[in-house]
Design a protein around this motif. Structure first.
Motif, PDB file in Angstrom:
ATOM      1  N   UNK A 102      -8.995  -4.712   3.554  1.00  0.00           N
ATOM      2  CA  UNK A 102      -8.388  -4.328   4.831  1.00  0.00           C
ATOM      3  C   UNK A 102      -8.400  -2.817   5.028  1.00  0.00           C
ATOM      4  N   UNK A 103      -8.255  -2.068   3.940  1.00  0.00           N
ATOM      5  CA  UNK A 103      -8.254  -0.606   4.017  1.00  0.00           C
ATOM      6  C   UNK A 103      -9.566  -0.064   4.573  1.00  0.00           C
ATOM      7  N   UNK A 104     -10.662  -0.729   4.258  1.00  0.00           N
ATOM      8  CA  UNK A 104     -11.957  -0.226   4.711  1.00  0.00           C
ATOM      9  C   UNK A 104     -12.422  -0.899   6.010  1.00  0.00           C
ATOM     10  N   UNK A 111       0.867  -1.177   0.000  1.00  0.00           N
ATOM     11  CA  UNK A 111       0.000   0.000   0.000  1.00  0.00           C
ATOM     12  C   UNK A 111       0.899   1.220   0.000  1.00  0.00           C
ATOM     13  N   UNK A 112       0.778   2.043  -1.041  1.00  0.00           N
ATOM     14  CA  UNK A 112       1.640   3.216  -1.210  1.00  0.00           C
ATOM     15  C   UNK A 112       3.114   2.824  -1.149  1.00  0.00           C
ATOM     16  N   UNK A 113       3.453   1.751  -1.870  1.00  0.00           N
ATOM     17  CA  UNK A 113       4.830   1.243  -1.961  1.00  0.00           C
ATOM     18  C   UNK A 113       5.382   0.757  -0.626  1.00  0.00           C
ATOM     19  N   UNK A 147      -1.408  -0.560   8.100  1.00  0.00           N
ATOM     20  CA  UNK A 147      -0.931   0.255   6.993  1.00  0.00           C
ATOM     21  C   UNK A 147       0.143   1.231   7.461  1.00  0.00           C
ATOM     22  N   UNK A 148       1.158   0.697   8.099  1.00  0.00           N
ATOM     23  CA  UNK A 148       2.323   1.452   8.515  1.00  0.00           C
ATOM     24  C   UNK A 148       3.544   0.576   8.337  1.00  0.00           C
ATOM     25  N   UNK A 149       4.692   1.065   8.802  1.00  0.00           N
ATOM     26  CA  UNK A 149       5.888   0.241   8.725  1.00  0.00           C
ATOM     27  C   UNK A 149       5.746  -0.928   9.690  1.00  0.00           C
ATOM     28  N   UNK A 150       6.654  -1.903   9.594  1.00  0.00           N
ATOM     29  CA  UNK A 150       6.582  -3.047  10.508  1.00  0.00           C
ATOM     30  C   UNK A 150       6.720  -2.585  11.952  1.00  0.00           C
ATOM     31  N   UNK A 151       7.547  -1.568  12.180  1.00  0.00           N
ATOM     32  CA  UNK A 151       7.701  -1.056  13.546  1.00  0.00           C
ATOM     33  C   UNK A 151       6.419  -0.360  13.997  1.00  0.00           C
TER      34      UNK A 151
END
Length: 513
Positions: free
Chosen positions: A254-256, A218-220, A264-268
């Motif tokens: 998953x986005x909705x 998602x967004x690269x 929808x973030x980095x693994x951290x």
């Protein structure tokens, strides 16, 4: 289907030897045409024929050329071959087999595209993740699993279809085994994956089946994986082309889905999200180990709420970077329009004075609230720490507290009051306080404020007179008047305690004079 994929499948599925290749433009092939049928110069056409049938004009064509022997390669001038956009040389006696094979490839590719489109239609109609995965399992004839970037299992096409003991246990506990996670990380180290959804294989010696995986982006940014457990063998091109479509559809679902917004973030960031919202301790510790994250020995959760003008990506990113500079080593993510930081705290449960000073300056830049939890030493306590920090915003709104870095330890009593019925709260206020309020209103006095300051200064006469900016004799007169009006015993610890929380109750209920 890409020309390169056609050549790969010719070799792997039909054992057709490709003698020489050159791919300048890897065009999508929609149809095939023999040299003898003429040249249409269409980019989605793959031309096939023998060396002897080569047309005079070959510029920009994609072609498979049959030769009798490798000796004929020398008769094909570089100039002739360079005119082709892309080409491959095979033995002439394999042309018929090649034609039959490519016809099948293109037919299957078109069928896969149709089924992928059907999957997207399901997604657009609002299907949930389970429905998407069941549809994919029906197509691929194998169980499908979706996990996030931190290896938490989000959903499975069907529990009943999975008989691998390792994966049955994984699904029961909700996250992948350490062995699987380790293998994925080893693959990343040995041969870094490109930022795309190409299917790759993960081999675990403890598991029964091959795991064929496709990354979800998602967004690269990597947000998870689609995994197919290969119980039944299927054609390579089928899973390689269809599995990435499953990932795209899963990502849209998953986005909705509110419950999965944190992935929808980095693994951290995903790990921090799981920590503050609650997750299995075993899963958290596996993720910590794989991501090599180290938290402070004493830490707290800081919640920063920007105003509505700052609440856009660029402004929030700038604010985040400022706070990360003030609190080096802090972990951060955006959650519910708040910036959440896990940061180091001192032994006294506070930030450094210099850090506090710099954070307070941010109120001039559009921050409307900052609240920080009580300190903790266990990462599994961060869920409670986040809850504490969020509660402080309600208290600040209720009590009109502005431009203050609020510590939970200073306002925990008010948090407790917020859980009670306000109409019932006043019964816990000391009756002496109402008498003082009534007297002050009738005589324009300051006895209520005097007693509150006296208690805040821990019954210290000099500190109280200094805080009120009055002479000590004036303070003595006021205290004497308070005792006459109320009959309270300022030598009693219990009385002082009841007065203290009584002031807090009235302050919370805004009954202050």
């Amino acid at each position: 289907m890409k020309f390169s994929n056609i050549l790969r499948l010719m070799k792997t599925e039909y054992d057709i030897e490709v003698l020489k290749t050159h791919i300048n433009a890897d065009n999508d092939v929609q149809k095939i045409q023999l040299f003898e049928e003429g040249i249409d110069e269409i980019t989605d056409t793959l031309y096939i024929g023998t060396f002897k049938e080569l047309p005079t004009e070959t510029t920009g064509l994609t072609a498979i050329i049959g030769i009798e022997s490798t000796n004929e390669i020398t008769h094909l001038s570089s100039k002739t071959l360079q005119a082709f956009s892309s080409y491959a040389l095979i033995y002439e006696d394999k042309i018929l087999k090649t034609l039959q094979a490519i016809n099948k490839f293109i037919h299957k590719d078109l069928q896969t595209s149709k089924e992928a489109a059907d999957l997207m239609v399901l997604t657009m109609k609002g299907a949930d993740l389970k429905t998407i995965l069941k549809s994919a399992e029906k197509k691929l004839q194998n169980p499908i699993i979706v996990i996030d970037a931190g290896f938490k299992i989000l959903d499975v096409s069907s529990d009943q279809g999975i008989d691998d003991p390792i994966w049955k246990r994984n699904i029961e506990r909700g996250y992948c085994s350490y062995e699987f996670i380790k293998e994925v990380h080893n693959l990343e180290k040995i041969c870094p994956f490109p930022d795309n959804s190409d299917v790759f294989e993960v081999v675990c010696k403890f598991s029964l089946y091959r795991k064929l995986c496709s990354k979800m982006f998602w967004k690269n940014q990597l947000v998870g994986y689609v995994i197919m457990l290969e119980k039944a063998e299927i054609k390579e091109h089928l899973y390689k082309e269809y599995l990435p479509f499953v990932g795209s559809s899963a990502c849209e679902v998953l986005l909705r889905t509110e419950a999965h917004k944190g992935i929808f973030g980095s693994q951290k960031e995903t790990l921090i999200y799981e920590l503050i919202h609650g997750a299995e301790a075993d899963l958290i510790h596996i993720r910590l180990k794989m991501n090599q994250m180290k938290f402070p020995d004493i830490m707290g959760c800081l919640v920063v709420k920007p105003n509505e003008y700052l609440n856009n990506i660029q402004a929030t990113t700038f604010l985040k970077e400022q706070i990360e500079y003030i609190l080096p080593g802090a972990f951060c993510l955006m959650d519910e329009e708040n910036l959440v930081f896990i940061c180091k705290m001192q032994q006294d449960g506070k930030l450094k004075l210099e850090e506090e000073k710099k954070l307070l300056a941010l109120f001039q830049q559009g921050v409307v609230h900052m609240g920080i939890s009580s300190p903790c030493t266990d990462i599994m306590a961060l869920k409670d720490a986040y809850r504490q920090s969020k509660q402080l915003y309600n208290i600040s709104t209720r009590m009109r507290i502005e431009k203050e870095l609020m510590y939970f330890s200073s306002y925990n009593f008010y948090v407790m009051l917020s859980r009670l019925n306000e109409k019932e709260l006043m019964q816990y206020a000391h009756p002496a306080l109402k008498r003082l309020r009534d007297y002050d209103q009738a005589h324009n006095g300051e006895l209520y404020r005097t007693l509150q300051t006296f208690i805040d200064c821990q019954s210290h006469m000099a500190k109280t007179s200094e805080s009120l900016s009055i002479h000590r004799n004036s303070l003595s007169y006021r205290i004497s008047k308070i005792l006459d009006l109320t009959g309270i015993d300022l030598e009693s610890r219990d009385e002082i305690f009841r007065l203290s929380y009584g002031f807090k109750v009235e302050n919370y209920c805004r009954m202050v004079v």
